[in-house]
Design a protein around this motif. Structure first.
Motif, PDB file in Angstrom:
ATOM      1  N   VAL A  84       2.208  -3.074   7.891  1.00  0.00           N
ATOM      2  CA  VAL A  84       3.451  -2.668   8.549  1.00  0.00           C
ATOM      3  C   VAL A  84       4.400  -3.866   8.583  1.00  0.00           C
ATOM      4  O   VAL A  84       4.237  -4.786   9.380  1.00  0.00           O
ATOM      5  CB  VAL A  84       3.189  -2.159   9.983  1.00  0.00           C
TER       6      VAL A  84
ATOM      7  N   ASP B 210       8.742  -4.721   7.554  1.00  0.00           N
ATOM      8  CA  ASP B 210       9.987  -4.171   7.031  1.00  0.00           C
ATOM      9  C   ASP B 210      10.590  -4.984   5.891  1.00  0.00           C
ATOM     10  O   ASP B 210      11.428  -4.486   5.152  1.00  0.00           O
ATOM     11  CB  ASP B 210      11.007  -3.992   8.146  1.00  0.00           C
TER      12      ASP B 210
ATOM     13  N   ASN C  91       5.927  -7.423   2.471  1.00  0.00           N
ATOM     14  CA  ASN C  91       5.034  -6.271   2.436  1.00  0.00           C
ATOM     15  C   ASN C  91       4.312  -6.203   1.091  1.00  0.00           C
ATOM     16  O   ASN C  91       3.095  -6.021   1.026  1.00  0.00           O
ATOM     17  CB  ASN C  91       5.833  -4.990   2.683  1.00  0.00           C
TER      18      ASN C  91
ATOM     19  N   SER D  54       1.545   0.717   2.490  1.00  0.00           N
ATOM     20  CA  SER D  54       2.734   0.094   3.071  1.00  0.00           C
ATOM     21  C   SER D  54       3.434   1.018   4.060  1.00  0.00           C
ATOM     22  O   SER D  54       3.492   2.227   3.857  1.00  0.00           O
ATOM     23  CB  SER D  54       3.729  -0.290   1.971  1.00  0.00           C
ATOM     24  N   ALA D  55       3.972   0.416   5.109  1.00  0.00           N
ATOM     25  CA  ALA D  55       4.887   1.097   6.033  1.00  0.00           C
ATOM     26  C   ALA D  55       5.976   0.094   6.359  1.00  0.00           C
ATOM     27  O   ALA D  55       5.702  -1.094   6.549  1.00  0.00           O
ATOM     28  CB  ALA D  55       4.157   1.555   7.288  1.00  0.00           C
TER      29      ALA D  55
ATOM     30  N   GLY E  86       8.108   0.856  12.392  1.00  0.00           N
ATOM     31  CA  GLY E  86       7.077   1.218  13.354  1.00  0.00           C
ATOM     32  C   GLY E  86       6.852   2.715  13.406  1.00  0.00           C
ATOM     33  O   GLY E  86       5.718   3.186  13.561  1.00  0.00           O
TER      34      GLY E  86
ATOM     35  N   ALA F 173       4.810   3.723  10.422  1.00  0.00           N
ATOM     36  CA  ALA F 173       3.432   3.271  10.620  1.00  0.00           C
ATOM     37  C   ALA F 173       2.672   4.210  11.548  1.00  0.00           C
ATOM     38  O   ALA F 173       1.492   4.516  11.324  1.00  0.00           O
ATOM     39  CB  ALA F 173       3.430   1.851  11.195  1.00  0.00           C
TER      40      ALA F 173
ATOM     41  N   VAL G  79      -5.095  -2.835  10.687  1.00  0.00           N
ATOM     42  CA  VAL G  79      -3.641  -2.849  10.543  1.00  0.00           C
ATOM     43  C   VAL G  79      -3.143  -4.285  10.549  1.00  0.00           C
ATOM     44  O   VAL G  79      -3.538  -5.087  11.405  1.00  0.00           O
ATOM     45  CB  VAL G  79      -2.951  -2.087  11.696  1.00  0.00           C
TER      46      VAL G  79
ATOM     47  N   LEU H  11       0.350  -6.122  11.145  1.00  0.00           N
ATOM     48  CA  LEU H  11       1.540  -5.628  11.825  1.00  0.00           C
ATOM     49  C   LEU H  11       2.564  -6.723  12.127  1.00  0.00           C
ATOM     50  O   LEU H  11       2.245  -7.735  12.756  1.00  0.00           O
ATOM     51  CB  LEU H  11       1.110  -4.972  13.145  1.00  0.00           C
TER      52      LEU H  11
ATOM     53  N   LEU I 276      10.430  -4.701  14.091  1.00  0.00           N
ATOM     54  CA  LEU I 276      10.483  -3.572  13.164  1.00  0.00           C
ATOM     55  C   LEU I 276      11.569  -2.590  13.580  1.00  0.00           C
ATOM     56  O   LEU I 276      11.851  -2.437  14.767  1.00  0.00           O
ATOM     57  CB  LEU I 276       9.136  -2.829  13.166  1.00  0.00           C
TER      58      LEU I 276
END
Length: 230
Positions: free
Chosen positions: A9, A11, A16, A32-33, A36, A39, A51, A53, A57
């Motif tokens: 997670v 941005d 990423n 990928s995310a 938030g 995710a 995760v 993180l 985000l």
């Protein structure tokens, strides 16, 4: 053996992509995310083993993501963030993050931290098949015979009470949260119902107390329960 799946997670697309490449090259499967909110959708839809993180985000912040996941899940969360002050680290760890890596990060350190968290999960989630009898002071539990004795006196427990006691006796030095006890004994997601675990612990203490004046289960305030030092 199923591959280990990790949700990334972050941005920043370059970061990423870099994290996913590091993980994929190490044999993990990454997803990928970039926000938030995205995710959270992935976490609710798919099962992930860990995760990675970021905190800053769009949509849900990293802190909000942690809080939501910890309402019903225990998968390890490693935070990677440029917000690396002591207060920031302490805050996310108290929210429920398992580790914190400041940015800029070292690629090998990321892998090492991932491996460490996965080892921890495997250690405490592996089925206990080897040992069937546990002894703590004058308290004895036998899984095969489904018996418990305290100070030599038999104690009659329900199945839930028996499994709670077995869990605590198997790892007598470890503090178990109510969430961990619920998920282990009931085998279901935990939705913050502290009363269910508390009632069973209270009944368990009462029954053990009638058999012996010894206090066997200790409350660690703000965390959970463990076996007393006997």
């Amino acid at each position: 053996m199923e591959p280990i799946r990790i949700l990334v997670v972050e941005d920043d697309q370059d970061i990423n992509r870099l994290l996913c490449t590091i993980l994929n090259d190490a044999g993990y499967l990454s997803q990928s995310a970039f926000s938030g909110s995205e995710a959270m959708l992935w976490a609710e839809k798919e099962g992930f083993d860990l995760v990675l993180l970021d905190l800053m985000l769009p949509g849900l912040t990293g802190e909000e993501f942690i809080a939501r996941v910890r309402q019903h899940g225990t998968m390890p969360i490693i935070v990677l963030s440029a917000k690396a002050g002591v207060e920031d680290r302490v805050k996310v760890l108290r929210l429920g993050a398992d580790d914190f890596i400041p940015k800029p990060f070292d690629n090998q350190e990321v892998l090492a931290r991932v491996e460490a968290q996965l080892r921890r999960v495997r250690k405490f989630s592996a089925p206990a098949e080897k040992k069937q009898r546990f002894v703590c002071g004058d308290l004895c539990l036998d899984r095969e015979e489904f018996t418990v004795t305290a100070a030599g006196n038999p104690v009659t427990l329900t199945a839930r009470e028996f499994e709670i006691l077995a869990l605590l006796m198997e790892y007598p030095k470890r503090v178990f949260t109510r969430e961990q006890i619920y998920q282990h004994v009931w085998g279901e997601d935990y939705f913050g119902d502290d009363n269910t675990v508390n009632v069973h612990i209270s009944n368990l203490r009462s029954k053990l107390g009638k058999a012996s004046k010894q206090e066997y289960i200790k409350t660690v305030w703000g965390i959970g329960f463990k076996m007393a030092d006997l």
